[in-house]
Every structure is written in structure tokens, then in C-alpha cells.
Write an enzyme that holds these catalytic residues in place. Structure first.
Site, short mmCIF file in Angstrom:
data_model
loop_
_atom_site.label_atom_id
_atom_site.label_comp_id
_atom_site.label_asym_id
_atom_site.label_seq_id
_atom_site.Cartn_x
_atom_site.Cartn_y
_atom_site.Cartn_z
N GLY A 15 0.86 -1.15 0.00
CA GLY A 15 0.00 0.00 0.00
C GLY A 15 0.90 1.21 0.00
O GLY A 15 1.47 1.56 1.01
N THR A 16 1.06 1.82 -1.10
CA THR A 16 2.31 2.45 -1.51
C THR A 16 2.11 3.87 -1.98
O THR A 16 1.00 4.27 -2.27
CB THR A 16 2.88 1.60 -2.67
OG1 THR A 16 3.19 0.34 -2.19
CG2 THR A 16 4.06 2.20 -3.34
N THR A 17 3.20 4.59 -2.12
CA THR A 17 3.24 5.81 -2.93
C THR A 17 4.38 5.65 -3.93
O THR A 17 5.54 5.51 -3.53
CB THR A 17 3.48 7.05 -2.07
OG1 THR A 17 2.42 7.16 -1.11
CG2 THR A 17 3.50 8.31 -2.94
#
Length: 236
Positions: A15-17
Site C-alpha cells: 500500500g504504496t506511494t
């Protein structure tokens, strides 16, 4: 904190940027480093920017397993392609290979990817491949759970013809902003800059990132926070 066994057994998710930005002469890719299983942080210093060839890299988001297997397959195909042609692959070829794998398995894969690199034909290029396998040729793109906090930010600060320094500062600032707002993004910031001179990797520890509204200054340990919040002892 009570971590349920369901969280520990959940699939690893980034669950990223992730961010890809073009500038005048190349591209900058950036990502945070938090990998989670449910509510549990499985890895706080993972590397989400993966090398495909000497001149092309990919940023990975979504399911860690899915994004890794897509990257592995594409790296294998590009290695064969480079041997056959006798020269490095273009960024467009790499992005289309990612698209083919992602689209051909769209019912099973849960991953969004950003392909970026430099080649002698088109210079620095960024391609976004979201869920489903569409390929988008863009001057900049963002992905992952933290991207929802960044669309307005990029609308305001993005500009054509940025220098390398401006592009790198923009990427670090954007990822740090997403880390501050998105609970699934965190850790450190990694960047990869690709241009005609080669590839440059940079690492920004969490305590060097800019702080945003209501964020606390970094502390050396939990004891520092407890001590700072404790009242003075009563003396009778």
C-alpha cells in the site's frame, strides 16, 4: 498492540506511494518503503524501484508477489530482447511488455506499475500501467494508496522543463507528503534518476524528510517521547 493472526497471514501488500516524473534530460522515479500485511508492517525498508534493464526501471505497487513476478518475467524477456538486437531495449518496449503481462493476466493480478527510463530514441519517458493493463504515456504519473493525496499537489506544482534538481526535490516532497497522510505509506524515500549519463540512486531516511501539519519531530526512542510527556514528580 494485539495483532491478529489474520493480519500476519494476509498477503504482503505494498500500500504504496510511487511516482514517476520527467524532466529536461531524463526521468526521476520515487517511492516509499513500507510493505504491510493487513495492519501489520512486514517490512519498513523495502525497495519498490526495481531494475528491468540498465536504462529502464519499474516502480511497484499493489500486491508485492504480483508486482515481483511481473517484474521478473519482463526482465527475462528484455534480457532476451537485448541479446537478439545487440543493443539496449527502449523504454516503450519495456512498458509494452509490462502491459502484455498485466493485461493477459488482469483477472489474477492486483498490481499497478510505473515504468521509467531513458533511451537514445526518445530520451526520458514515463509510462503508467494501472490495474487492468492499460499503458499511458505521461509526463508524470503517481500510483499506490498515497496517490489520492497528491493529485491536487501535482496540479499546482508540476511544470514542463524542470531541471534534475527540481524534479528530484519534487519527488521527495511529494512522497513525504503522502507518507504524512497515508497510513499505508511510510519508512524512507528512495529515488532513481535516469538520463543519458546513466543511473543514480538516492536514499532519504525518514528523519530527514520535511514535516507537515501536526507531524511530530523525530525522536531517538520511545523513551524520549514518554519522558517529554511525563509531568514533573510531586515533591512534598
Amino acid at each position: 498492540m494485539d495483532v491478529s493472526s489474520g493480519d500476519l497471514d494476509a498477503p504482503h501488500s505494498m500500500g504504496t506511494t510511487i511516482i514517476g516524473v520527467t524532466y529536461d534530460g531524463g526521468v526521476v522515479l520515487g517511492a516509499d518503503s513500507r510493505t504491510s500485511t493487513g495492519m501489520y508492517v512486514a517490512n519498513r525498508a523495502s525497495d519498490k524501484i526495481t531494475q528491468l534493464t540498465d536504462n529502464v526501471y519499474v516502480c511497484r505497487s499493489g500486491s508485492a508477489a504480483d508486482s515481483q513476478i511481473v517484474s521478473d518475467y519482463v526482465r527475462f524477456y528484455l534480457h532476451q530482447h537485448t541479446i537478439q538486437l545487440g543493443q539496449p531495449s527502449t523504454v516503450k518496449v519495456a512498458a509494452n511488455l509490462v502491459r502484455l503481462v498485466a493485461y493477459g493476466n488482469k483477472n489474477m493480478l492486483q498490481t499497478g506499475l510505473i515504468v521509467g527510463g531513458w533511451d537514445k530514441y526518445e530520451g526520458g519517458k514515463i509510462y503508467g500501467i494501472p490495474l487492468g493493463g492499460t499503458v499511458l504515456d505521461l509526463p508524470f504519473t503517481i500510483g499506490g494508496s498515497g496517490s489520492s493525496y497528491l493529485y491536487g499537489f501535482f496540479d499546482q506544482v508540476w511544470k514542463e522543463g524542470m531541471t534534475r534538481e527540481e524534479a528530484e526535490q519534487l519527488v521527495v516532497k511529494a512522497v513525504s507528503l503522502a507518507i504524512a497522510r497515508d497510513g499505508a505509506s511510510g519508512g524512507v524515500v528512495r529515488t532513481v534518476t535516469i538520463n543519458k549519463d546513466g543511473v543514480s540512486r538516492k536514499f532519504y531516511p525518514g528523519d530527514t524528510l520535511p514535516l507537515w501539519h501536526e507531524e511530530l519531530e523525530a525522536q531517538n526512542s520511545l523513551l524520549d517521547i514518554v519522558a517529554a510527556a511525563s509531568p514533573e514528580p510531586m515533591i512534598t
